[in-house]
Design an enzyme around this catalytic site. Sequence first.
Site, mmCIF file in Angstrom:
data_model
loop_
_atom_site.group_PDB
_atom_site.id
_atom_site.type_symbol
_atom_site.label_atom_id
_atom_site.label_comp_id
_atom_site.label_asym_id
_atom_site.label_seq_id
_atom_site.Cartn_x
_atom_site.Cartn_y
_atom_site.Cartn_z
ATOM 1 N N PRO A 10 0.791 -1.230 0.000
ATOM 2 C CA PRO A 10 0.000 0.000 0.000
ATOM 3 C C PRO A 10 0.829 1.290 0.000
ATOM 4 O O PRO A 10 1.874 1.359 0.643
ATOM 5 C CB PRO A 10 -0.810 -0.101 1.295
ATOM 6 C CG PRO A 10 -0.060 -1.047 2.155
ATOM 7 C CD PRO A 10 0.566 -2.038 1.207
ATOM 8 N N ASN A 11 0.327 2.245 -0.756
ATOM 9 C CA ASN A 11 0.876 3.606 -0.877
ATOM 10 C C ASN A 11 2.172 3.680 -1.687
ATOM 11 O O ASN A 11 2.650 4.777 -1.968
ATOM 12 C CB ASN A 11 1.096 4.247 0.510
ATOM 13 C CG ASN A 11 -0.195 4.359 1.284
ATOM 14 O OD1 ASN A 11 -1.165 4.905 0.768
ATOM 15 N ND2 ASN A 11 -0.241 3.832 2.482
ATOM 16 N N ARG A 18 5.396 10.939 -2.562
ATOM 17 C CA ARG A 18 5.003 10.698 -1.175
ATOM 18 C C ARG A 18 6.208 10.859 -0.236
ATOM 19 O O ARG A 18 7.232 10.212 -0.448
ATOM 20 C CB ARG A 18 4.511 9.252 -1.119
ATOM 21 C CG ARG A 18 4.379 8.678 0.231
ATOM 22 C CD ARG A 18 4.320 7.146 0.182
ATOM 23 N NE ARG A 18 4.027 6.678 1.510
ATOM 24 C CZ ARG A 18 4.344 5.483 1.981
ATOM 25 N NH1 ARG A 18 4.952 4.620 1.207
ATOM 26 N NH2 ARG A 18 4.054 5.155 3.204
ATOM 27 N N TYR A 23 11.297 8.717 1.340
ATOM 28 C CA TYR A 23 11.253 7.685 0.299
ATOM 29 C C TYR A 23 11.898 8.098 -1.023
ATOM 30 O O TYR A 23 11.991 7.283 -1.937
ATOM 31 C CB TYR A 23 9.799 7.252 0.060
ATOM 32 C CG TYR A 23 9.160 6.641 1.288
ATOM 33 C CD1 TYR A 23 9.682 5.482 1.850
ATOM 34 C CD2 TYR A 23 8.062 7.245 1.904
ATOM 35 C CE1 TYR A 23 9.127 4.926 2.989
ATOM 36 C CE2 TYR A 23 7.490 6.691 3.045
ATOM 37 C CZ TYR A 23 8.020 5.538 3.580
ATOM 38 O OH TYR A 23 7.465 4.985 4.714
ATOM 39 N N ASN A 72 7.750 -5.889 -0.672
ATOM 40 C CA ASN A 72 7.705 -4.726 0.204
ATOM 41 C C ASN A 72 6.239 -4.579 0.604
ATOM 42 O O ASN A 72 5.436 -4.011 -0.147
ATOM 43 C CB ASN A 72 8.217 -3.473 -0.502
ATOM 44 C CG ASN A 72 8.247 -2.274 0.438
ATOM 45 O OD1 ASN A 72 7.729 -2.342 1.562
ATOM 46 N ND2 ASN A 72 8.833 -1.173 -0.005
ATOM 47 N N ALA A 75 3.113 -0.750 4.910
ATOM 48 C CA ALA A 75 2.577 -0.701 6.284
ATOM 49 C C ALA A 75 2.074 -2.062 6.774
ATOM 50 O O ALA A 75 2.088 -2.341 7.983
ATOM 51 C CB ALA A 75 1.463 0.334 6.364
ATOM 52 N N HIS A 78 3.988 -4.388 9.290
ATOM 53 C CA HIS A 78 3.927 -4.242 10.753
ATOM 54 C C HIS A 78 2.609 -4.722 11.350
ATOM 55 O O HIS A 78 2.427 -4.666 12.560
ATOM 56 C CB HIS A 78 4.160 -2.766 11.119
ATOM 57 C CG HIS A 78 5.237 -2.118 10.301
ATOM 58 N ND1 HIS A 78 6.548 -2.528 10.348
ATOM 59 C CD2 HIS A 78 5.191 -1.122 9.367
ATOM 60 C CE1 HIS A 78 7.272 -1.798 9.500
ATOM 61 N NE2 HIS A 78 6.461 -0.942 8.890
ATOM 62 N N ASP A 85 1.286 -15.462 7.119
ATOM 63 C CA ASP A 85 0.838 -16.852 7.008
ATOM 64 C C ASP A 85 0.826 -17.332 5.554
ATOM 65 O O ASP A 85 1.111 -18.503 5.289
ATOM 66 C CB ASP A 85 -0.570 -17.007 7.609
ATOM 67 C CG ASP A 85 -0.547 -17.046 9.137
ATOM 68 O OD1 ASP A 85 0.559 -17.024 9.725
ATOM 69 O OD2 ASP A 85 -1.638 -17.097 9.738
ATOM 70 N N GLU A 96 12.370 -9.854 2.017
ATOM 71 C CA GLU A 96 11.645 -8.663 2.466
ATOM 72 C C GLU A 96 12.464 -7.419 2.114
ATOM 73 O O GLU A 96 13.666 -7.374 2.373
ATOM 74 C CB GLU A 96 11.445 -8.749 3.981
ATOM 75 C CG GLU A 96 10.809 -7.518 4.575
ATOM 76 C CD GLU A 96 10.658 -7.618 6.090
ATOM 77 O OE1 GLU A 96 11.089 -8.632 6.682
ATOM 78 O OE2 GLU A 96 10.117 -6.659 6.669
ATOM 79 N N HIS A 98 12.610 -2.994 2.069
ATOM 80 C CA HIS A 98 12.095 -1.673 2.418
ATOM 81 C C HIS A 98 13.028 -0.614 1.856
ATOM 82 O O HIS A 98 14.254 -0.784 1.892
ATOM 83 C CB HIS A 98 11.992 -1.496 3.942
ATOM 84 C CG HIS A 98 11.081 -2.496 4.558
ATOM 85 N ND1 HIS A 98 9.704 -2.387 4.468
ATOM 86 C CD2 HIS A 98 11.323 -3.651 5.217
ATOM 87 C CE1 HIS A 98 9.156 -3.433 5.059
ATOM 88 N NE2 HIS A 98 10.123 -4.217 5.514
ATOM 89 N N SER A 100 13.187 2.544 3.114
ATOM 90 C CA SER A 100 13.760 3.220 4.281
ATOM 91 C C SER A 100 14.297 2.174 5.257
ATOM 92 O O SER A 100 13.946 0.991 5.168
ATOM 93 C CB SER A 100 12.675 4.072 4.965
ATOM 94 O OG SER A 100 11.645 3.241 5.469
ATOM 95 N N ARG A 105 13.492 4.265 12.415
ATOM 96 C CA ARG A 105 12.352 5.184 12.383
ATOM 97 C C ARG A 105 11.485 5.008 13.638
ATOM 98 O O ARG A 105 12.000 4.699 14.703
ATOM 99 C CB ARG A 105 11.574 4.940 11.084
ATOM 100 C CG ARG A 105 12.439 5.167 9.840
ATOM 101 C CD ARG A 105 11.673 4.940 8.552
ATOM 102 N NE ARG A 105 10.537 5.852 8.453
ATOM 103 C CZ ARG A 105 9.526 5.683 7.591
ATOM 104 N NH1 ARG A 105 9.528 4.653 6.757
ATOM 105 N NH2 ARG A 105 8.524 6.545 7.557
ATOM 106 N N ARG A 109 7.516 0.699 13.589
ATOM 107 C CA ARG A 109 8.009 0.104 12.329
ATOM 108 C C ARG A 109 9.083 -0.949 12.582
ATOM 109 O O ARG A 109 9.543 -1.623 11.678
ATOM 110 C CB ARG A 109 8.592 1.175 11.414
ATOM 111 C CG ARG A 109 7.552 2.149 10.912
ATOM 112 C CD ARG A 109 8.138 3.099 9.874
ATOM 113 N NE ARG A 109 7.359 4.316 9.826
ATOM 114 C CZ ARG A 109 6.241 4.465 9.113
ATOM 115 N NH1 ARG A 109 5.789 3.500 8.347
ATOM 116 N NH2 ARG A 109 5.565 5.599 9.154
HETATM 117 C C1 DQA Z 1 8.247 0.922 3.814
HETATM 118 C C2 DQA Z 1 8.373 1.142 5.332
HETATM 119 C C3 DQA Z 1 7.017 0.980 6.010
HETATM 120 O O1 DQA Z 1 7.148 1.172 7.413
HETATM 121 C C4 DQA Z 1 6.042 1.982 5.460
HETATM 122 O O2 DQA Z 1 4.762 1.780 6.020
HETATM 123 C C5 DQA Z 1 5.977 2.010 3.978
HETATM 124 C C6 DQA Z 1 7.203 1.830 3.207
HETATM 125 C C7 DQA Z 1 9.580 1.193 3.087
HETATM 126 O O3 DQA Z 1 9.711 0.732 1.959
HETATM 127 O O4 DQA Z 1 10.461 1.868 3.623
HETATM 128 O O5 DQA Z 1 4.932 2.278 3.389
HETATM 129 O O6 DQA Z 1 7.910 -0.435 3.600
#
Ligand code: DQA
Length: 150
Positions: A10-11, A18, A23, A72, A75, A78, A85, A96, A98, A100, A105, A109
């Site tokens: 998401p996002n 953003r 980011y 990735n 959010a 977390h 699962d 995994e 990310h 950031s 942070r 997170r």
């Molecule tokens: C993220 C880190 C997450 O905590 C955050 O909610 C994101 C982006 C990252 O790529 O740094 O949306 O996954």
Amino acid sequence: MPKVKVIHGPNLNLLGKRETLVYGTVALAEIDSAMKNLAGRLGLEISSMQTNSEAEIVDSIQKSDYDLLIINAAAYTHTSIAIRDAIAAVAKPAIEVHLSNIHKREEFRRHSFIAEVALGQISGFGPGSYMLALRAAQKILMGAEPDTAE
Ligand code: DQA
């Protein structure tokens, strides 16, 4: 050719616009295109998707149309036991990612449900996190030292 599936949560569709201080200014389409390019050079087939929906992420993980997952979960990292699962259920290697450094942070997170079922986590290198994940994927899937394939 081994198949790598990339899931952006998401996002991440808003990347480039953003919270650019956190980011960066690179758009998701640019990351996908750089990954496609590198995957070609590494001898990997790649497919990529972005969704804001937790259910769609679970559905996509459950489809066994890949050999390795790069995720990735944004959010949902977390919060989502369902995504955790699903990764455990399919028993395919997962990396995994990310942009950031989530350990540097806010406190909330620092915990990742994905980390428990992933081979490893790459966090804090901006778009480079995805590129490092691809190189790791090549080593896992093909047993080659990533840098020898360049
Ligand atoms: C993220 C880190 C997450 O905590 C955050 O909610 C994101 C982006 C990252 O790529 O740094 O949306 O996954």
